[in-house]
Design an enzyme around this catalytic site. Sequence first.
Site, PDB file in Angstrom:
ATOM      1  N   LYS A   1       4.572 -10.319  21.645  1.00  0.00           N
ATOM      2  CA  LYS A   1       3.893  -9.500  22.655  1.00  0.00           C
ATOM      3  C   LYS A   1       4.892  -8.982  23.679  1.00  0.00           C
ATOM      4  O   LYS A   1       4.814  -7.821  24.110  1.00  0.00           O
ATOM      5  CB  LYS A   1       2.808 -10.325  23.352  1.00  0.00           C
ATOM      6  CG  LYS A   1       2.138  -9.562  24.506  1.00  0.00           C
ATOM      7  CD  LYS A   1       0.952 -10.306  25.081  1.00  0.00           C
ATOM      8  CE  LYS A   1       0.324  -9.485  26.214  1.00  0.00           C
ATOM      9  NZ  LYS A   1      -0.950 -10.061  26.689  1.00  0.00           N
TER      10      LYS A   1
ATOM     11  N   ARG B   1       2.636 -32.943  17.497  1.00  0.00           N
ATOM     12  CA  ARG B   1       1.649 -31.864  17.626  1.00  0.00           C
ATOM     13  C   ARG B   1       1.812 -31.135  18.950  1.00  0.00           C
ATOM     14  O   ARG B   1       1.482 -29.959  19.061  1.00  0.00           O
ATOM     15  CB  ARG B   1       0.225 -32.413  17.509  1.00  0.00           C
ATOM     16  CG  ARG B   1      -0.176 -32.814  16.098  1.00  0.00           C
ATOM     17  CD  ARG B   1      -1.645 -33.161  16.036  1.00  0.00           C
ATOM     18  NE  ARG B   1      -2.106 -33.351  14.674  1.00  0.00           N
ATOM     19  CZ  ARG B   1      -3.381 -33.270  14.297  1.00  0.00           C
ATOM     20  NH1 ARG B   1      -4.311 -32.997  15.205  1.00  0.00           N
ATOM     21  NH2 ARG B   1      -3.727 -33.457  13.045  1.00  0.00           N
TER      22      ARG B   1
ATOM     23  N   ASN C   1     -17.270  -0.236 -20.746  1.00  0.00           N
ATOM     24  CA  ASN C   1     -17.915  -1.058 -21.772  1.00  0.00           C
ATOM     25  C   ASN C   1     -16.890  -1.455 -22.830  1.00  0.00           C
ATOM     26  O   ASN C   1     -16.102  -0.616 -23.273  1.00  0.00           O
ATOM     27  CB  ASN C   1     -19.046  -0.273 -22.438  1.00  0.00           C
ATOM     28  CG  ASN C   1     -20.240  -0.115 -21.535  1.00  0.00           C
ATOM     29  OD1 ASN C   1     -20.735  -1.084 -20.992  1.00  0.00           O
ATOM     30  ND2 ASN C   1     -20.734   1.124 -21.383  1.00  0.00           N
TER      31      ASN C   1
ATOM     32  N   ARG D   1       9.426   2.755  -5.761  1.00  0.00           N
ATOM     33  CA  ARG D   1       9.713   4.177  -5.587  1.00  0.00           C
ATOM     34  C   ARG D   1       8.425   4.956  -5.362  1.00  0.00           C
ATOM     35  O   ARG D   1       8.396   5.922  -4.616  1.00  0.00           O
ATOM     36  CB  ARG D   1      10.456   4.722  -6.805  1.00  0.00           C
ATOM     37  CG  ARG D   1      11.901   4.229  -6.903  1.00  0.00           C
ATOM     38  CD  ARG D   1      12.686   5.001  -7.944  1.00  0.00           C
ATOM     39  NE  ARG D   1      12.097   4.880  -9.268  1.00  0.00           N
ATOM     40  CZ  ARG D   1      11.814   5.909 -10.071  1.00  0.00           C
ATOM     41  NH1 ARG D   1      12.030   7.144  -9.664  1.00  0.00           N
ATOM     42  NH2 ARG D   1      11.306   5.701 -11.273  1.00  0.00           N
TER      43      ARG D   1
ATOM     44  N   HIS E   1      -1.874   0.662 -20.459  1.00  0.00           N
ATOM     45  CA  HIS E   1      -2.780   1.132 -19.404  1.00  0.00           C
ATOM     46  C   HIS E   1      -3.860   0.106 -19.083  1.00  0.00           C
ATOM     47  O   HIS E   1      -5.048   0.417 -19.008  1.00  0.00           O
ATOM     48  CB  HIS E   1      -3.383   2.482 -19.769  1.00  0.00           C
ATOM     49  CG  HIS E   1      -2.381   3.592 -19.833  1.00  0.00           C
ATOM     50  ND1 HIS E   1      -1.685   4.026 -18.725  1.00  0.00           N
ATOM     51  CD2 HIS E   1      -1.930   4.328 -20.873  1.00  0.00           C
ATOM     52  CE1 HIS E   1      -0.857   4.993 -19.080  1.00  0.00           C
ATOM     53  NE2 HIS E   1      -0.978   5.194 -20.379  1.00  0.00           N
TER      54      HIS E   1
END
Length: 530
Positions: free
Chosen positions: A141, A68, A424, A219, A282
């Site tokens: 950074k 660790r 709906n 694209r 769709h």
Amino acid sequence: MPTDTKSVARALLSVSDKTGIVAFAEKLHARGITLVSTGGTHRILVEAGLPVLEVSEVTGFPEMMDGRVKTLHPKVHGGLLGIRANPEHQAAMFAHGIEAIDLLVVNLYPFEATAAAGKPYDDCVENIDIGGPAMIRAAAKNHQDVTVVVDAADYEAVLADLDAHDGHTTRTLRRRLAQKAYARTAAYDAAISNWLAGELVIDAPDYRALGGALAQEMRYGENPHQKAAFYTDGSHRPGVATARQIQGKQLSFNNINDTDAAFECVGEFDPAAGAAIVIVKHANPCGVAQDESLCAAYEKALACDPVSAFGGIVAMNRPLDAQAAARIVEIFTEVIIAPDADEEAMAIIAAKKNLRLLLTGGMPDPRAPGLAIRSVAGGLLVQGRDAAMVDDMDLKVVTKRAPDVREMADLRFAFRVAKHVKSNAIVYARDGATVGIGAGQMSRVDSSRIAAWKAGEAARAQGLSESLAKGSVVASDAFFPFADGLLAAAEAGAVAVIQPGGSMRDEEVIAAADEAGLAMVFTGHRHFRH
């Protein structure tokens, strides 16, 4: 030599994924670059015969606490963060014996894969990288001086830059890699925070982080003037994100959206209970059916709306076979997605070079938890995936007449489909197949009428004199606020209804159903899908 280039004399390599690291390190060494490394990376480089310093030789501290703590040290972070052109920084580095690190190569502990595999809590925690993200952010950074690499795919770009600029990297490359580095740590932290929120059952954490890895540049997006790309989130849910594309053109933005809708819908149907086919156009199902074989199911699904099926997406819950493949390719289809396919089926599909064939290796679990996310101006709407299934619901018969066995089976089938139709939503079904679908209307009665009209059009396409809605059942994704939508279904020929219930006018709607001789059941669950 361009003034924005920076020489690379010392590199720190610490990678969890060792892919390509030995070859990369060998080329760095050949350039005279000093190598520093940690743990398993150090071992594999030494075994390859490379001279490499152990990071503990640099810091003067051994790795401890099961690894660790190893790179969290000023001699590492000072070497990454020290600004080469700043005299005070250089004086501090000299005073404390800190040597500059010009190139950092780090990829992180596999937390995402560990969590996605469902490993125990403690295993997931142990795979949370601390030193790696800290070094990455420090190097990124200070990208004015330091080159940071978080992806093995960038090894060649770094080597090419070094070759082209006599051992130096350009500011353009360093900036690009710094952006990627911050995106990587952000996605990593997002995965950890979302996993913890799930473990703690926090539905609305104070901060919601999202992240993903680029899977495909496109694209364009939904329309040609929109820029778009596809990202994967690491969840490994079987579907379009994890599928192997066997052949065909690159998937478009709309292809991916529609294919996901089709495969999630077909995932509602247990392969052991029958072969199921979903045809989507769709983002809405235009035909869904279940039968003994894929080919039979496809014939029934196609019959629901053969016009809309042209140029659609076909999804199935069983491996694609030759009989089904031969039938599907008879009309123009954009994408076929299946858990697998046999060799004969793939050979048939191969004759249609532009047809995309996607194999997922499995089916999505419709009950699995997950997040559904939608952007709005200034924010995000986040909710749990709709994991409710009609099989788990306590169906309540509310009319005088109860559905018979055939009607009840079709009611369950229709409600499964309605879950995946835009609200709906009205779905007519008979004998395990949709016969009319009304989607996305502002009025539920309009959806009922459109679905009935579709059923009539489908009948005419087959040369039938009677609408396919005759004798069918009908599912509504939400309650009928008035009796008019229900009566429109009855007029079309429906004999049974399934809906959530819960309207202030439920009694009025039930009375209308009784008067029309309909059987009706309430589910207690709504399936809005906007």
